[in-house]
Scaffold this motif. Structure first.
Motif, PDB file in Angstrom:
ATOM      1  N   ASP A 193      28.737 -10.845  49.442  1.00 43.04           N
ATOM      2  CA  ASP A 193      27.789 -10.911  50.567  1.00 43.04           C
ATOM      3  C   ASP A 193      28.007  -9.766  51.559  1.00 43.04           C
ATOM      4  O   ASP A 193      27.122  -9.441  52.343  1.00 43.04           O
ATOM      5  CB  ASP A 193      27.841 -12.267  51.277  1.00 43.04           C
ATOM      6  N   VAL A 194      29.186  -9.137  51.514  1.00 43.04           N
ATOM      7  CA  VAL A 194      29.459  -7.956  52.332  1.00 43.04           C
ATOM      8  C   VAL A 194      30.232  -6.945  51.490  1.00 43.04           C
ATOM      9  O   VAL A 194      31.268  -7.278  50.908  1.00 43.04           O
ATOM     10  CB  VAL A 194      30.285  -8.307  53.592  1.00 43.04           C
ATOM     11  N   LEU A 195      29.724  -5.731  51.440  1.00 46.68           N
ATOM     12  CA  LEU A 195      30.387  -4.646  50.715  1.00 46.68           C
ATOM     13  C   LEU A 195      30.909  -3.643  51.737  1.00 46.68           C
ATOM     14  O   LEU A 195      30.136  -3.045  52.493  1.00 46.68           O
ATOM     15  CB  LEU A 195      29.412  -3.961  49.758  1.00 46.68           C
ATOM     16  N   ILE A 196      32.233  -3.487  51.765  1.00 48.31           N
ATOM     17  CA  ILE A 196      32.865  -2.528  52.683  1.00 48.31           C
ATOM     18  C   ILE A 196      33.159  -1.264  51.876  1.00 48.31           C
ATOM     19  O   ILE A 196      34.149  -1.188  51.149  1.00 48.31           O
ATOM     20  CB  ILE A 196      34.164  -3.108  53.284  1.00 48.31           C
ATOM     21  N   ALA A 197      32.285  -0.285  51.983  1.00 46.35           N
ATOM     22  CA  ALA A 197      32.379   0.939  51.188  1.00 46.35           C
ATOM     23  C   ALA A 197      33.073   2.009  52.015  1.00 46.35           C
ATOM     24  O   ALA A 197      32.541   2.464  53.029  1.00 46.35           O
ATOM     25  CB  ALA A 197      30.998   1.393  50.754  1.00 46.35           C
ATOM     26  N   ILE A 198      34.251   2.419  51.576  1.00 45.72           N
ATOM     27  CA  ILE A 198      35.089   3.325  52.366  1.00 45.72           C
ATOM     28  C   ILE A 198      35.332   4.617  51.596  1.00 45.72           C
ATOM     29  O   ILE A 198      35.921   4.614  50.507  1.00 45.72           O
ATOM     30  CB  ILE A 198      36.441   2.677  52.712  1.00 45.72           C
ATOM     31  N   GLY A 199      34.887   5.720  52.154  1.00 48.59           N
ATOM     32  CA  GLY A 199      35.183   7.027  51.581  1.00 48.59           C
ATOM     33  C   GLY A 199      34.521   7.293  50.252  1.00 48.59           C
ATOM     34  O   GLY A 199      35.074   8.007  49.418  1.00 48.59           O
TER      35      GLY A 199
END
Length: 536
Positions: free
Chosen positions: A271-277
């Motif tokens: 439900d939440v995608l934390i896309a880092i770098g």
């Protein structure tokens, strides 16, 4: 005498700046217009690695950067020397690899007059670099180099090109410029951070998507701490594999095309995608569903999501490490039902050897090594079969995928981490694109193991032709004897024809701690499942 009264030749100033940045290796090939730089370099403690082709110099600097975590440096002369770098520089650009690219050029008063080796170098480099500068005076050259280094160390990563006319390299600058401090700062938007925290705290099925921006920010430990503290599972892009070991319970593996079942299930159902770098390439998007997206990247041009934060990955993780505890227990239990590995059959006993059997034996015998892949069918098998336990231990040009990348990149990787063995898995077609770099491996006595997956054809292209055209055309290869070729360079070599022999050959080669080549004859008719992409 004041320091401002001391002058230094521009070429010497450039080398001094690189020394102050603790640059240990420069990969290059000399020529007339870059000779002042080489004259300065000969008295430096920086080791110059004489590559046999400028493309190899750029790929070697790329491989060095990926393994070391520092920027790479490559050098060439004017005209043909500079243009030969372009393939490797473009490769680094597509994968955001930090690199300083220095070229010499014809003298300033001859520039643009169509003299010998005069060409618009910046016009060629501009589309494949963060910046391409033509240097008009020595002060400008010194400051541009210092700013370029600071920008790729602390900002958006990628190659920066500086083109120096020969006369500029021979002119003098004040010594003060060499020691002048250049500041580069990045800022995190605090309102974006607060919005991100609120979204994560409401989440029941959060997922982290890590890209190589985490590696370049030297934030691998921060990412691991964040994931473990809040028990948030992690998926990665291809080039970020290993930021969390793939045998860690929280690591789901690579997402998207060729991704694991677990990673793609999580991507579709979070439900939440934390896309880092990372950036959302078309291959990564295959594994992503309709989650709210928090996207963190220093490159504003690639930001895409509900909350977009232009930030260094490490700075973002520092600021977000204050969320209220969230409960992901049910989410993790749900993910346990999905496979984190790739289902690939490898227990074939047929002769000729199936390529996936051969590659599985290579990887089994070299688990603790840095694996370098080239471009072609073998790359897919390496992707599916390799368990990556640390960052920068599987190297491949994901964004551009040029044939010939592997051999020179392996050279750069070997210089970057001499404590680790480097194992190159390369097709017979890609190997012949840059095989002149065997001379470097022999000369420098680099303990690189080269495993040629030899099917006497351009396998992936042959397969596309079989699928979409009526017959094969120009894909069969009449290869040289790779064993005799290696021996001509003074490199030990052997040929393997049967299953089970590959593991023994690799194990033996690695025990020797010297350059070695294994020519592995595989089934030319064995293909892979090709992606469902449009083909025209």
């Amino acid at each position: 005498m004041n320091s401002s009264d001391i002058t230094i030749r521009c070429a010497d100033a450039l080398v001094k700046i690189l020394e102050l940045e603790d640059v240990k290796f420069i990969f290059g090939h000399p020529g007339e217009q870059i000779l002042p730089f080489y004259d300065a370099l000969k008295d430096s403690n920086i080791k110059h690695v004489l590559m046999r082709h400028e493309q190899g110099a750029a790929h070697a600097a790329d491989g060095y950067a990926r393994v070391s975590g520092d920027f790479g440096v490559c050098v060439a002369t004017a005209g043909p020397g500079a243009l030969n770098l372009v393939m490797g520089v473009g490769t680094a650009f597509k994968d955001s690899i930090p690199m300083i690219v220095i070229t010499g050029d014809v003298e300033s008063d001859l520039k643009g007059k169509n003299v010998f080796q005069d060409i618009n170098v910046e016009g060629v480099f501009k589309p494949v670099t963060l910046n391409s500068f033509h240097i008009e005076n020595p002060d400008d050259g010194v400051l541009k180099l210092k700013k370029a280094i600071e920008s790729i160390k602390h900002g958006k990563t990628g190659p920066v090109h500086l083109n120096f006319p020969k006369d500029v390299l021979n002119e003098y600058v004040d010594m003060d410029l060499v020691s002048e401090i250049i500041r580069y700062s990045t800022n995190v938007a605090s309102n974006g951070i607060e919005d991100a925290i609120k979204i994560i705290e409401k989440s029941e099925r959060p997922l982290i998507l890590a890209g190589t921006g985490v590696i370049w920010a030297h934030a691998v430990d921060k990412l691991r701490d964040f994931s473990k503290k809040y028990k948030i599972p992690v998926t990665t892009t291809y080039s970020a594999r290993g930021v969390l070991p793939e045998d860690d319970p929280l690591c789901l593996g690579m997402i998207g095309l060729r991704g694991t079942t677990a990673a793609n299930f999580a991507g579709k159902n979070s439900d939440v995608l934390i896309a880092i770098g990372c950036r959302f390439s078309e291959r990564t998007k295959i594994g992503i569903g309709n989650a709210d997206i928090i996207h963190v990247n220093l490159d504003a041009d690639v930001l895409d999501g509900n909350v977009m934060i232009q930030s260094d990955a490490g700075e973002f993780l520092d600021k977000i490490f204050k969320i209220d505890i969230i409960n992901t227990e049910n989410w993790l239990k749900e993910l346990e039902n999905h496979k984190k590995t790739y289902e690939v059959k490898t227990d074939y006993v047929e002769i000729p050897i199936k390529p996936q059997r051969a590659i599985n034996e290579i990887l089994d015998a070299s688990e603790d090594s840095i694996t370098i892949s080239d471009a072609g069918t073998h790359t897919t098998w390496v992707t599916l079969l390799k368990k990556v336990l640390g960052p920068s231990s599987l190297i491949f040009s994901g964004g551009f995928g040029p044939m010939g990348y592997g051999l020179p990149a392996a050279i750069g990787a070997s210089f970057a981490n001499p404590q680790k063995r480097v194992v190159l898995v390369v097709g017979d077609g890609g190997f012949q694109m840059t095989m002149e770099e065997l001379a470097v491996i022999a000369q420098e006595k680099l303990p690189i193991l080269i495993c040629i997956i030899n099917n006497c054809c351009l396998g992936i292209i042959k397969q596309w032709q079989d699928m979409h055209y009526s017959e094969r055309f120009e894909v069969e290869l009449e290869n040289p004897d790779f064993i005799e070729l290696a021996k001509a360079y003074g490199i030990k070599a052997e040929r393997v024809n049967a299953p089970g022999e590959v593991f023994k050959a690799v194990e033996n080669a690695l025990s020797l701690e010297e350059p070695y080549l294994i020519d592995i004859m595989v089934d030319k008719e064995e293909g892979i499942i090709l992606p469902k992409l449009s083909f025209k």
